[in-house]
Scaffold this motif. Structure first.
Motif, PDB file in Angstrom:
ATOM      1  N   UNK A   4       0.829  -1.208   0.000  1.00 20.91           N
ATOM      2  CA  UNK A   4       0.000   0.000   0.000  1.00 20.91           C
ATOM      3  C   UNK A   4       0.863   1.257   0.000  1.00 20.91           C
ATOM      4  N   UNK A   5       1.930   1.231   0.782  1.00 22.29           N
ATOM      5  CA  UNK A   5       2.837   2.376   0.819  1.00 22.29           C
ATOM      6  C   UNK A   5       3.513   2.584  -0.535  1.00 22.29           C
ATOM      7  N   UNK A   6       3.959   1.503  -1.144  1.00 19.28           N
ATOM      8  CA  UNK A   6       4.586   1.619  -2.466  1.00 19.28           C
ATOM      9  C   UNK A   6       3.592   2.130  -3.503  1.00 19.28           C
ATOM     10  N   UNK A   7       2.393   1.603  -3.473  1.00 16.29           N
ATOM     11  CA  UNK A   7       1.377   2.025  -4.433  1.00 16.29           C
ATOM     12  C   UNK A   7       1.085   3.517  -4.291  1.00 16.29           C
ATOM     13  N   UNK A   8       0.956   3.997  -3.068  1.00 16.02           N
ATOM     14  CA  UNK A   8       0.687   5.425  -2.845  1.00 16.02           C
ATOM     15  C   UNK A   8       1.889   6.281  -3.258  1.00 16.02           C
ATOM     16  N   UNK A   9       3.072   5.790  -3.014  1.00 10.88           N
ATOM     17  CA  UNK A   9       4.272   6.529  -3.419  1.00 10.88           C
ATOM     18  C   UNK A   9       4.329   6.670  -4.930  1.00 10.88           C
ATOM     19  N   UNK A  10       4.131   5.560  -5.637  1.00  4.91           N
ATOM     20  CA  UNK A  10       4.168   5.614  -7.097  1.00  4.91           C
ATOM     21  C   UNK A  10       3.040   6.474  -7.652  1.00  4.91           C
ATOM     22  N   UNK A  11       1.869   6.386  -7.054  1.00  2.37           N
ATOM     23  CA  UNK A  11       0.745   7.203  -7.504  1.00  2.37           C
ATOM     24  C   UNK A  11       1.038   8.688  -7.289  1.00  2.37           C
ATOM     25  N   UNK A  12       1.632   9.022  -6.160  1.00  6.05           N
ATOM     26  CA  UNK A  12       1.981  10.422  -5.883  1.00  6.05           C
ATOM     27  C   UNK A  12       3.025  10.933  -6.867  1.00  6.05           C
TER      28      UNK A  12
END
Length: 116
Positions: free
Chosen positions: A9-17
């Motif tokens: 989830x953290x990686x997904x949010x980082x990439x999305x940001x």
């Protein structure tokens, strides 16, 4: 929630940001969730809120550069050269000279011994 789910989830949010920032879009929880839906990635909604609040008013590119420079060590971070050029080889770095060992003990210098 297990550890792998948290990291994902953290990686997904980082990439999305990063994606939103590169596209010039504002990083909001709604926009993060739109990217997640478009990428067919499921996360708990609080992650989008958390990242949006943490990144509010911050320049992501500046954060990435700062983090990269800090990860490279002080020589690169201080001279601003991320390519690694311009760093002094280890043998050229200033080394402290060893002190000569005297035959006199420290207690003789002070005028008394440990058991006097």
């Amino acid at each position: 929630m297990d550890k792998d789910t948290v990291v994902e989830s953290q990686h997904a949010c980082t990439y999305a940001a990063l994606l939103l920032s590169d596209g010039g879009a504002e990083i909001t929880a709604l926009n993060l969730m739109k990217v997640m839906r478009a990428a067919n990635v499921e996360i708990e909604p609080f992650w989008a809120d958390l990242f949006a609040n943490a990144l509010s008013g911050r320049d992501i590119h500046e954060l990435v550069v700062k983090a990269a420079l800090e990860g490279q060590g002080p020589a690169t971070a201080t001279n601003g050269n991320s390519s690694g050029q311009g760093q002094k080889p280890a043998e050229e770095e200033k080394k402290e000279e060893p002190r000569p060992v005297s035959s006199d003990s420290d207690s003789d210098d002070m005028g008394f011994g440990l058991f006097d």
